[in-house]
Design a protein around this motif. Structure first.
Motif, PDB file in Angstrom:
ATOM      1  N   PHE A 173       0.792  -1.348  -0.030  1.00 54.95           N
ATOM      2  CA  PHE A 173       0.075  -0.063   0.097  1.00 54.95           C
ATOM      3  C   PHE A 173       0.719   1.105  -0.009  1.00 54.95           C
ATOM      4  O   PHE A 173       2.093   1.082   0.740  1.00 54.95           O
ATOM      5  N   ASP A 216       0.386   5.198   1.008  1.00 49.73           N
ATOM      6  CA  ASP A 216      -0.938   6.204   1.560  1.00 49.73           C
ATOM      7  C   ASP A 216      -2.134   5.593   1.756  1.00 49.73           C
ATOM      8  O   ASP A 216      -2.922   6.054   1.579  1.00 49.73           O
ATOM      9  N   GLY A 217      -1.921   4.261   2.300  1.00 50.39           N
ATOM     10  CA  GLY A 217      -3.493   3.541   2.425  1.00 50.39           C
ATOM     11  C   GLY A 217      -4.061   3.097   1.331  1.00 50.39           C
ATOM     12  O   GLY A 217      -5.064   2.307   1.423  1.00 50.39           O
ATOM     13  N   LYS A 218      -3.465   2.997  -0.111  1.00 47.75           N
ATOM     14  CA  LYS A 218      -4.294   2.681  -1.145  1.00 47.75           C
ATOM     15  C   LYS A 218      -3.493   1.403  -1.704  1.00 47.75           C
ATOM     16  O   LYS A 218      -2.299   1.579  -1.504  1.00 47.75           O
ATOM     17  N   LYS A 251      -1.242  -0.915  -3.833  1.00 51.83           N
ATOM     18  CA  LYS A 251      -0.482  -0.595  -4.761  1.00 51.83           C
ATOM     19  C   LYS A 251       0.031  -1.680  -6.037  1.00 51.83           C
ATOM     20  O   LYS A 251       0.074  -1.692  -6.953  1.00 51.83           O
ATOM     21  N   ALA A 294      -3.051   6.212 -10.180  1.00 49.56           N
ATOM     22  CA  ALA A 294      -4.199   6.440  -9.445  1.00 49.56           C
ATOM     23  C   ALA A 294      -5.105   5.468 -10.165  1.00 49.56           C
ATOM     24  O   ALA A 294      -5.948   4.660  -9.558  1.00 49.56           O
ATOM     25  N   ALA A 315      -4.391   2.029  -9.542  1.00 53.36           N
ATOM     26  CA  ALA A 315      -4.672   1.404  -8.279  1.00 53.36           C
ATOM     27  C   ALA A 315      -6.243   1.190  -8.333  1.00 53.36           C
ATOM     28  O   ALA A 315      -6.552   0.186  -7.366  1.00 53.36           O
ATOM     29  N   GLU A 316      -7.110   1.744  -9.064  1.00 52.28           N
ATOM     30  CA  GLU A 316      -8.464   1.431  -8.761  1.00 52.28           C
ATOM     31  C   GLU A 316      -8.800   0.242  -9.207  1.00 52.28           C
ATOM     32  O   GLU A 316      -9.428  -0.647  -8.885  1.00 52.28           O
ATOM     33  N   ASN A 353      -7.149  -2.134  -6.982  1.00 51.70           N
ATOM     34  CA  ASN A 353      -7.995  -2.309  -5.787  1.00 51.70           C
ATOM     35  C   ASN A 353      -9.265  -3.650  -5.940  1.00 51.70           C
ATOM     36  O   ASN A 353      -9.271  -4.429  -4.992  1.00 51.70           O
TER      37      ASN A 353
END
Length: 264
Positions: A165, A167-169, A171, A232, A235-236, A239
């Protein structure tokens, strides 16, 4: 009654014999002061020594093996090295390499110097007790250099379904690969990183580690922001994939390589 001049001689002799003693004490105090100031001041005009770690990780578990090496020029036939831990000299260590089995008392800053170098910059070692540890060889990464991360389990117990991760997201995700790298870092890759994974049937997470990639010129920052937007979007997608895999514990354990992630 006048005192004979000869009676003054012993006193004069006593004063003269006392002067070398005071002179000697002055030299001892001066060298003591220099010894205490040495870790902070270094030696002007000499190149700095460099402390390296093997394995290269700045974060380790208790009982992990650690070797510190002092790299720098030495006089012919002289391999003596001065080591400092949190500013205090380690008198028992005088070799270029310093090895130990880590314990909590080994946490802190390490510096060294040789006969032909000034004092090195500090290298900070963290010895942490936990189930998972995010490891990295450096916290300040120049733009363009790689960021290397490792999700390390206590006593190397089998770790699977590993997620990194930023910053909490999420990776990056892999069933069994505990290492992840970003080949060319830019400003968008600065942040707090941590990892998670399963040990047995239990999901564990590491503490966060802050990594900084200094920003460059306005054009470089703009390119970094574009790259960050691309990351980003990736990452979506990642996720969705990550959590769909986590919800399927019986899925085949096939690795997702970093190249697959970069081309996603």
């Amino acid at each position: 009654m006048e005192v004979p001049p000869v009676l003054l001689l012993p006193a004069a002799a006593s004063d003269q014999t006392g002067c070398p003693l005071l002179h000697s004490w002055g030299h001892m105090l001066l060298w003591t002061a220099l010894l205490f100031l040495a870790p902070a001041a270094g030696t002007p005009g000499l190149p700095k020594a460099v402390v390296s770690l093997q394995p290269p990780w700045l974060q380790v578990f208790p009982e992990d093996n650690v070797t510190l090496s002092c790299q720098g020029a030495r006089s012919p036939g002289d391999s003596s090295t001065q080591w400092f831990h949190n500013g205090t000299a380690i008198p028992t260590q005088a070799q270029p390499s310093y090895s130990f089995k880590a314990s909590s008392s080994h946490s802190g800053d390490y510096r060294c110097r040789t006969g032909q170098t000034g004092l090195s910059d500090p290298v900070h070692l963290d010895v942490t007790s936990a189930w998972l540890l995010l490891q990295t060889p450096r916290l300040l990464v120049p733009p363009g250099d790689p960021i290397v991360l490792r999700c390390h389990s206590w006593r190397n117990w089998r770790l699977y379904k590993i997620t990194f991760f930023q910053d909490g997201k999420p990776k990056w995700f892999s069933h069994t690969n505990s290492s992840f790298s970003i080949p060319h870092a830019n400003a968008s890759h600065s942040g707090a990183y941590h990892c998670s994974g399963f040990l047995g049937q239990t999901l564990h997470a590491s503490q966060s580690v802050s990594i900084t990639v200094p920003g460059g010129s306005p054009a470089q920052v703009a390119r970094a922001n574009i790259a960050g937007a691309d990351e980003a979007a990736k990452a979506e997608v990642e996720n969705a994939i990550t959590y769909s895999l986590l919800l399927q514990p019986d899925a085949p354990e096939e690795d997702t390589s970093p190249s697959d992630y970069q081309n996603m």
